[in-house]
Design a protein around this motif. Sequence first.
Motif, mmCIF file in Angstrom:
data_model
loop_
_atom_site.group_PDB
_atom_site.id
_atom_site.type_symbol
_atom_site.label_atom_id
_atom_site.label_comp_id
_atom_site.label_asym_id
_atom_site.label_seq_id
_atom_site.Cartn_x
_atom_site.Cartn_y
_atom_site.Cartn_z
ATOM 1 N N ALA A 157 0.845 -1.204 0.000
ATOM 2 C CA ALA A 157 0.000 0.000 0.000
ATOM 3 C C ALA A 157 0.878 1.250 0.000
ATOM 4 N N GLY A 158 0.583 2.154 -0.920
ATOM 5 C CA GLY A 158 1.333 3.403 -1.038
ATOM 6 C C GLY A 158 2.577 3.293 -1.906
ATOM 7 N N LYS A 159 2.923 2.112 -2.342
ATOM 8 C CA LYS A 159 4.126 1.889 -3.152
ATOM 9 C C LYS A 159 3.761 1.821 -4.631
ATOM 10 N N VAL A 160 4.737 2.086 -5.473
ATOM 11 C CA VAL A 160 4.555 2.012 -6.923
ATOM 12 C C VAL A 160 5.121 0.686 -7.416
ATOM 13 N N VAL A 161 4.328 -0.020 -8.209
ATOM 14 C CA VAL A 161 4.771 -1.272 -8.816
ATOM 15 C C VAL A 161 4.753 -1.127 -10.329
ATOM 16 N N ALA A 162 5.461 -2.035 -10.985
ATOM 17 C CA ALA A 162 5.545 -2.018 -12.447
ATOM 18 C C ALA A 162 4.899 -3.269 -13.016
ATOM 19 N N PHE A 163 4.094 -3.077 -14.054
ATOM 20 C CA PHE A 163 3.519 -4.186 -14.809
ATOM 21 C C PHE A 163 4.323 -4.320 -16.090
ATOM 22 N N ARG A 164 4.859 -5.507 -16.314
ATOM 23 C CA ARG A 164 5.647 -5.775 -17.516
ATOM 24 C C ARG A 164 4.961 -6.864 -18.324
ATOM 25 N N PRO A 165 4.649 -6.572 -19.586
ATOM 26 C CA PRO A 165 4.008 -7.599 -20.408
ATOM 27 C C PRO A 165 4.931 -8.793 -20.602
ATOM 28 N N THR A 166 4.326 -9.973 -20.606
ATOM 29 C CA THR A 166 5.078 -11.194 -20.883
ATOM 30 C C THR A 166 4.895 -11.538 -22.351
#
Length: 178
Positions: free
Chosen positions: A144-153
């Motif tokens: 919560a409150g953190k930034v995550v990255a989505f990377r396409p497979t």
Amino acid sequence: MAHRHRQRPPWGDGGRNNFTVLGVWLIEMDVAISHSRPYHPQTLGKEERFHRSLKAEALQGPPFENLQHAQSAFDGWRHLYNTRRPHDGLAGAVPLDRYRPSSRDFCETVPPFEYAAGDLLRKIQQKGATSLFGRAFKICNAFAGKVVAFRPTEIDGVFDVFFRHQKIQTIDLNEFQH
């Protein structure tokens, strides 16, 4: 009226994402986190053995009178366990014989992190919620409150979710219906 602080579970949210606030901080400090397979305690043999020794050697006997007495007992046992008690898993050596200080300096503040240019970035909301392409799902409360990255497979609609250097989950948007 007293403010009640709701504690987070010490082992994560349960299910497929058992990251904790401590684990998130370790990732921020560039430590890789790994989890054993769920429901397979045999993969945690060393930890189970440690807890068995702790219980047998430090927790037997009458209850502790107070927290200071308990801390004193734990401190004495920790010293014995790490400096004097031979360990079968260490060929009769003690943990202190194998200890080596980290070559990395401790950093008081979380170092900045730059995600890759093609990453789709999302801030994780309270209770671990986020969305991607209009589809809502949960990552993990600890983020919560953190930034995550989505990377396409390589598979269309499937994304690996990263927090800094650590892959934390795989999301298949094909499983989510509008």
